[in-house]
Write a protein that holds these residues in place. Structure first.
Motif, PDB file in Angstrom:
ATOM      1  N   LEU A 118     -37.770  21.894 -26.484  1.00  0.00           N
ATOM      2  CA  LEU A 118     -36.521  21.166 -26.714  1.00  0.00           C
ATOM      3  C   LEU A 118     -35.403  21.624 -25.779  1.00  0.00           C
ATOM      4  O   LEU A 118     -34.641  20.807 -25.247  1.00  0.00           O
ATOM      5  CB  LEU A 118     -36.074  21.352 -28.167  1.00  0.00           C
ATOM      6  CG  LEU A 118     -36.912  20.628 -29.230  1.00  0.00           C
ATOM      7  CD1 LEU A 118     -36.573  21.154 -30.616  1.00  0.00           C
ATOM      8  CD2 LEU A 118     -36.670  19.120 -29.160  1.00  0.00           C
ATOM      9  N   ASP A 119     -35.298  22.932 -25.578  1.00  0.00           N
ATOM     10  CA  ASP A 119     -34.178  23.484 -24.813  1.00  0.00           C
ATOM     11  C   ASP A 119     -34.419  23.499 -23.310  1.00  0.00           C
ATOM     12  O   ASP A 119     -33.458  23.525 -22.533  1.00  0.00           O
ATOM     13  CB  ASP A 119     -33.888  24.925 -25.266  1.00  0.00           C
ATOM     14  CG  ASP A 119     -33.233  25.008 -26.629  1.00  0.00           C
ATOM     15  OD1 ASP A 119     -32.972  23.947 -27.230  1.00  0.00           O
ATOM     16  OD2 ASP A 119     -32.988  26.139 -27.104  1.00  0.00           O
ATOM     17  N   HIS A 120     -35.684  23.500 -22.889  1.00  0.00           N
ATOM     18  CA  HIS A 120     -36.006  23.662 -21.466  1.00  0.00           C
ATOM     19  C   HIS A 120     -37.018  22.601 -21.022  1.00  0.00           C
ATOM     20  O   HIS A 120     -38.088  22.919 -20.513  1.00  0.00           O
ATOM     21  CB  HIS A 120     -36.559  25.068 -21.219  1.00  0.00           C
ATOM     22  CG  HIS A 120     -35.672  26.172 -21.680  1.00  0.00           C
ATOM     23  ND1 HIS A 120     -34.621  26.664 -20.934  1.00  0.00           N
ATOM     24  CD2 HIS A 120     -35.665  26.879 -22.856  1.00  0.00           C
ATOM     25  CE1 HIS A 120     -34.006  27.625 -21.607  1.00  0.00           C
ATOM     26  NE2 HIS A 120     -34.618  27.772 -22.767  1.00  0.00           N
ATOM     27  N   ARG A 232     -36.031  15.132 -28.414  1.00  0.00           N
ATOM     28  CA  ARG A 232     -37.448  15.376 -28.686  1.00  0.00           C
ATOM     29  C   ARG A 232     -38.126  15.897 -27.421  1.00  0.00           C
ATOM     30  O   ARG A 232     -37.708  15.560 -26.308  1.00  0.00           O
ATOM     31  CB  ARG A 232     -38.137  14.081 -29.145  1.00  0.00           C
ATOM     32  CG  ARG A 232     -37.522  13.476 -30.380  1.00  0.00           C
ATOM     33  CD  ARG A 232     -38.390  12.366 -30.949  1.00  0.00           C
ATOM     34  NE  ARG A 232     -38.489  11.226 -30.044  1.00  0.00           N
ATOM     35  CZ  ARG A 232     -39.283  10.167 -30.269  1.00  0.00           C
ATOM     36  NH1 ARG A 232     -40.046  10.129 -31.354  1.00  0.00           N
ATOM     37  NH2 ARG A 232     -39.317   9.172 -29.410  1.00  0.00           N
ATOM     38  N   PRO A 233     -39.165  16.691 -27.575  1.00  0.00           N
ATOM     39  CA  PRO A 233     -39.889  17.160 -26.388  1.00  0.00           C
ATOM     40  C   PRO A 233     -40.499  15.972 -25.642  1.00  0.00           C
ATOM     41  O   PRO A 233     -41.222  15.164 -26.230  1.00  0.00           O
ATOM     42  CB  PRO A 233     -40.977  18.071 -26.956  1.00  0.00           C
ATOM     43  CG  PRO A 233     -40.518  18.422 -28.332  1.00  0.00           C
ATOM     44  CD  PRO A 233     -39.732  17.251 -28.812  1.00  0.00           C
ATOM     45  N   ALA A 234     -40.226  15.881 -24.352  1.00  0.00           N
ATOM     46  CA  ALA A 234     -40.690  14.742 -23.557  1.00  0.00           C
ATOM     47  C   ALA A 234     -42.045  14.994 -22.924  1.00  0.00           C
ATOM     48  O   ALA A 234     -42.703  14.054 -22.474  1.00  0.00           O
ATOM     49  CB  ALA A 234     -39.662  14.416 -22.479  1.00  0.00           C
ATOM     50  N   MET A 235     -42.470  16.246 -22.874  1.00  0.00           N
ATOM     51  CA  MET A 235     -43.746  16.579 -22.237  1.00  0.00           C
ATOM     52  C   MET A 235     -44.915  16.261 -23.161  1.00  0.00           C
ATOM     53  O   MET A 235     -44.718  16.074 -24.365  1.00  0.00           O
ATOM     54  CB  MET A 235     -43.760  18.057 -21.833  1.00  0.00           C
ATOM     55  CG  MET A 235     -43.808  19.062 -22.977  1.00  0.00           C
ATOM     56  SD  MET A 235     -42.271  19.200 -23.948  1.00  0.00           S
ATOM     57  CE  MET A 235     -41.121  19.760 -22.688  1.00  0.00           C
ATOM     58  N   PRO A 236     -46.146  16.193 -22.642  1.00  0.00           N
ATOM     59  CA  PRO A 236     -47.306  16.022 -23.525  1.00  0.00           C
ATOM     60  C   PRO A 236     -47.394  17.165 -24.531  1.00  0.00           C
ATOM     61  O   PRO A 236     -47.208  18.333 -24.176  1.00  0.00           O
ATOM     62  CB  PRO A 236     -48.494  16.041 -22.561  1.00  0.00           C
ATOM     63  CG  PRO A 236     -47.930  15.677 -21.229  1.00  0.00           C
ATOM     64  CD  PRO A 236     -46.536  16.229 -21.214  1.00  0.00           C
ATOM     65  N   VAL A 237     -47.690  16.814 -25.787  1.00  0.00           N
ATOM     66  CA  VAL A 237     -47.744  17.799 -26.872  1.00  0.00           C
ATOM     67  C   VAL A 237     -49.091  17.690 -27.581  1.00  0.00           C
ATOM     68  O   VAL A 237     -49.541  16.587 -27.904  1.00  0.00           O
ATOM     69  CB  VAL A 237     -46.606  17.579 -27.889  1.00  0.00           C
ATOM     70  CG1 VAL A 237     -46.722  18.561 -29.048  1.00  0.00           C
ATOM     71  CG2 VAL A 237     -45.241  17.697 -27.216  1.00  0.00           C
ATOM     72  N   ALA A 254     -47.911  12.995 -39.319  1.00  0.00           N
ATOM     73  CA  ALA A 254     -46.762  12.082 -39.339  1.00  0.00           C
ATOM     74  C   ALA A 254     -45.455  12.830 -39.098  1.00  0.00           C
ATOM     75  O   ALA A 254     -44.554  12.325 -38.400  1.00  0.00           O
ATOM     76  CB  ALA A 254     -46.714  11.348 -40.678  1.00  0.00           C
ATOM     77  N   LEU A 255     -45.339  14.033 -39.669  1.00  0.00           N
ATOM     78  CA  LEU A 255     -44.133  14.819 -39.432  1.00  0.00           C
ATOM     79  C   LEU A 255     -43.994  15.172 -37.957  1.00  0.00           C
ATOM     80  O   LEU A 255     -42.893  15.093 -37.383  1.00  0.00           O
ATOM     81  CB  LEU A 255     -44.168  16.089 -40.283  1.00  0.00           C
ATOM     82  CG  LEU A 255     -44.065  15.886 -41.796  1.00  0.00           C
ATOM     83  CD1 LEU A 255     -44.295  17.204 -42.523  1.00  0.00           C
ATOM     84  CD2 LEU A 255     -42.719  15.297 -42.174  1.00  0.00           C
ATOM     85  N   TRP A 256     -45.099  15.557 -37.322  1.00  0.00           N
ATOM     86  CA  TRP A 256     -45.035  15.905 -35.901  1.00  0.00           C
ATOM     87  C   TRP A 256     -44.719  14.690 -35.032  1.00  0.00           C
ATOM     88  O   TRP A 256     -44.042  14.814 -34.004  1.00  0.00           O
ATOM     89  CB  TRP A 256     -46.349  16.554 -35.463  1.00  0.00           C
ATOM     90  CG  TRP A 256     -46.354  18.034 -35.637  1.00  0.00           C
ATOM     91  CD1 TRP A 256     -47.004  18.766 -36.579  1.00  0.00           C
ATOM     92  CD2 TRP A 256     -45.645  18.982 -34.825  1.00  0.00           C
ATOM     93  NE1 TRP A 256     -46.748  20.109 -36.416  1.00  0.00           N
ATOM     94  CE2 TRP A 256     -45.920  20.267 -35.339  1.00  0.00           C
ATOM     95  CE3 TRP A 256     -44.810  18.864 -33.710  1.00  0.00           C
ATOM     96  CZ2 TRP A 256     -45.390  21.428 -34.784  1.00  0.00           C
ATOM     97  CZ3 TRP A 256     -44.271  20.023 -33.155  1.00  0.00           C
ATOM     98  CH2 TRP A 256     -44.558  21.280 -33.693  1.00  0.00           C
ATOM     99  N   ARG A 257     -45.192  13.494 -35.432  1.00  0.00           N
ATOM    100  CA  ARG A 257     -44.941  12.302 -34.613  1.00  0.00           C
ATOM    101  C   ARG A 257     -43.464  11.954 -34.546  1.00  0.00           C
ATOM    102  O   ARG A 257     -43.018  11.317 -33.584  1.00  0.00           O
ATOM    103  CB  ARG A 257     -45.733  11.109 -35.152  1.00  0.00           C
ATOM    104  CG  ARG A 257     -47.221  11.187 -34.848  1.00  0.00           C
ATOM    105  CD  ARG A 257     -47.945   9.881 -35.198  1.00  0.00           C
ATOM    106  NE  ARG A 257     -49.368  10.139 -35.322  1.00  0.00           N
ATOM    107  CZ  ARG A 257     -50.008  10.288 -36.463  1.00  0.00           C
ATOM    108  NH1 ARG A 257     -49.344  10.186 -37.619  1.00  0.00           N
ATOM    109  NH2 ARG A 257     -51.307  10.535 -36.490  1.00  0.00           N
ATOM    110  N   THR A 258     -42.687  12.360 -35.551  1.00  0.00           N
ATOM    111  CA  THR A 258     -41.252  12.082 -35.488  1.00  0.00           C
ATOM    112  C   THR A 258     -40.576  12.891 -34.381  1.00  0.00           C
ATOM    113  O   THR A 258     -39.495  12.523 -33.922  1.00  0.00           O
ATOM    114  CB  THR A 258     -40.566  12.392 -36.832  1.00  0.00           C
ATOM    115  OG1 THR A 258     -40.629  13.803 -37.090  1.00  0.00           O
ATOM    116  CG2 THR A 258     -41.229  11.636 -37.971  1.00  0.00           C
ATOM    117  N   TRP A 259     -41.225  13.967 -33.955  1.00  0.00           N
ATOM    118  CA  TRP A 259     -40.661  14.811 -32.903  1.00  0.00           C
ATOM    119  C   TRP A 259     -41.276  14.544 -31.535  1.00  0.00           C
ATOM    120  O   TRP A 259     -40.577  14.641 -30.517  1.00  0.00           O
ATOM    121  CB  TRP A 259     -40.890  16.292 -33.243  1.00  0.00           C
ATOM    122  CG  TRP A 259     -40.061  16.838 -34.346  1.00  0.00           C
ATOM    123  CD1 TRP A 259     -40.446  17.060 -35.639  1.00  0.00           C
ATOM    124  CD2 TRP A 259     -38.693  17.256 -34.279  1.00  0.00           C
ATOM    125  NE1 TRP A 259     -39.418  17.593 -36.369  1.00  0.00           N
ATOM    126  CE2 TRP A 259     -38.319  17.727 -35.566  1.00  0.00           C
ATOM    127  CE3 TRP A 259     -37.743  17.279 -33.257  1.00  0.00           C
ATOM    128  CZ2 TRP A 259     -37.051  18.212 -35.846  1.00  0.00           C
ATOM    129  CZ3 TRP A 259     -36.473  17.764 -33.536  1.00  0.00           C
ATOM    130  CH2 TRP A 259     -36.133  18.225 -34.817  1.00  0.00           C
TER     131      TRP A 259
END
Length: 292
Positions: A118-120, A232-237, A254-259
């Motif tokens: 998120l920060d970097h 939200r993190p833009a990189m592949p997760v 589902a919780l992770w998909r919101t991020w």
């Protein structure tokens, strides 16, 4: 002789004022940093790291407050905020010559990795989180009788004094409880590794408690700010988890998909310590992630 990751060299690297991290470094190629969880050290990655080192530079630090890394005294929530610990990891990689790198974390290390994503966002190329929920979601879903499984979260969230005294009175029993309870296969953590984990935790009670205390305070504030801002993190997760979400009554994927807009969520059949219990599955998932 203390356990070590075979074929890796060890360095102490300054990352902040008065804080140096112990790190095992091995291999060559594109870099990936692996962050350990509780109640462990960098040794939890010993199987995964040696496999990945065949074609990657692999960096396995002890987090601030853990293992052989420095353990600054808690001076407010920011000392062990995941934001602070994530900045440590970025500084560590940069000191080793890596401006961009992939990052994987387990448990507490996954919270640090998530915050780094998120920060970097320009620094973290790929992100993997093993067997954890983002801090904000964790507190929102823990309720009722099912919350008993997370009793340690509530204990270490208390103000300084009582948690440190209670845990410090019998640290091997406290930390050993989780090594026993969370491992489906106790053979995955052999006696020398278990002893190393307990020794490291025995000498780090205040800093471990401070890490957890931050996750009941400042870390929640940071997650809430990001949720409100739509950050939200833009990189592949990639997220690897046990099937504990269904058991506790919520949909972890589902919780992770919101991020994470670019998410691969995988259920792994093993205990919590999946890098030690199912290292081949973890390696496969990380290698797939690095191709995305």
């Amino acid at each position: 002789m203390a356990p070590a990751i075979a074929g890796f060299t060890y360095e102490r690297i300054p990352v902040a004022d008065g804080v140096s991290l112990n790190a095992a470094v091995g291999g060559a190629g594109s870099p990936i940093v692996l962050l350990h969880g509780f109640p462990q050290t960098h040794l939890m990655w010993r199987h995964v790291a040696t496999d990945l080192a065949a074609d990657h530079t692999v960096i396995c630090p002890d987090l601030r407050g853990y293992g052989a890394s420095d353990k600054p005294a808690e001076a407010g929530g920011a000392t062990y905020a995941k934001r602070t610990m994530a900045a440590d990891i970025v500084a560590l990689a940069r000191a080793l010559g890596h401006e961009r790198f992939a990052l994987a974390g387990h448990d507490r290390g996954a919270l640090v990795a998530f915050r780094a994503g998120l920060d970097h966002p320009a620094t973290i190329t790929h992100l993997a989180c093993l067997d954890v929920l983002p801090t904000l979601d964790m507190w929102e879903v823990m309720r009722g009788r099912s919350a008993a499984i997370g009793f340690h979260l509530y204990l270490m969230a208390q103000p300084p004094g009582l948690p440190e005294q209670l845990i410090g009175a019998s640290p091997d029993a406290f930390f050993g409880h989780f090594l026993d309870l969370w491992a489906n296969d106790p053979r995955a953590i052999p006696a020398d590794i278990r002893a190393a984990y307990l020794e490291a935790c025995r000498g780090a009670v205040p800093s471990i408690v401070a890490d957890y205390r931050a996750s009941a305070g400042i870390d929640v504030d940071h997650d809430q700010a990001d949720r409100q801002a739509g950050n939200r993190p833009a990189m592949p997760v990639t997220v690897l988890q046990q099937d504990w979400g269904a058991a506790l009554g919520f949909d972890a994927a589902a919780l992770w998909r919101t991020w994470a807009p670019d998410l691969r969520h995988v259920t792994v059949t093993c205990g919590h310590f999946m890098a030690e219990e199912a290292p081949a599955d973890v390696v496969e998932a990380l290698r797939e992630l690095l191709t995305r």
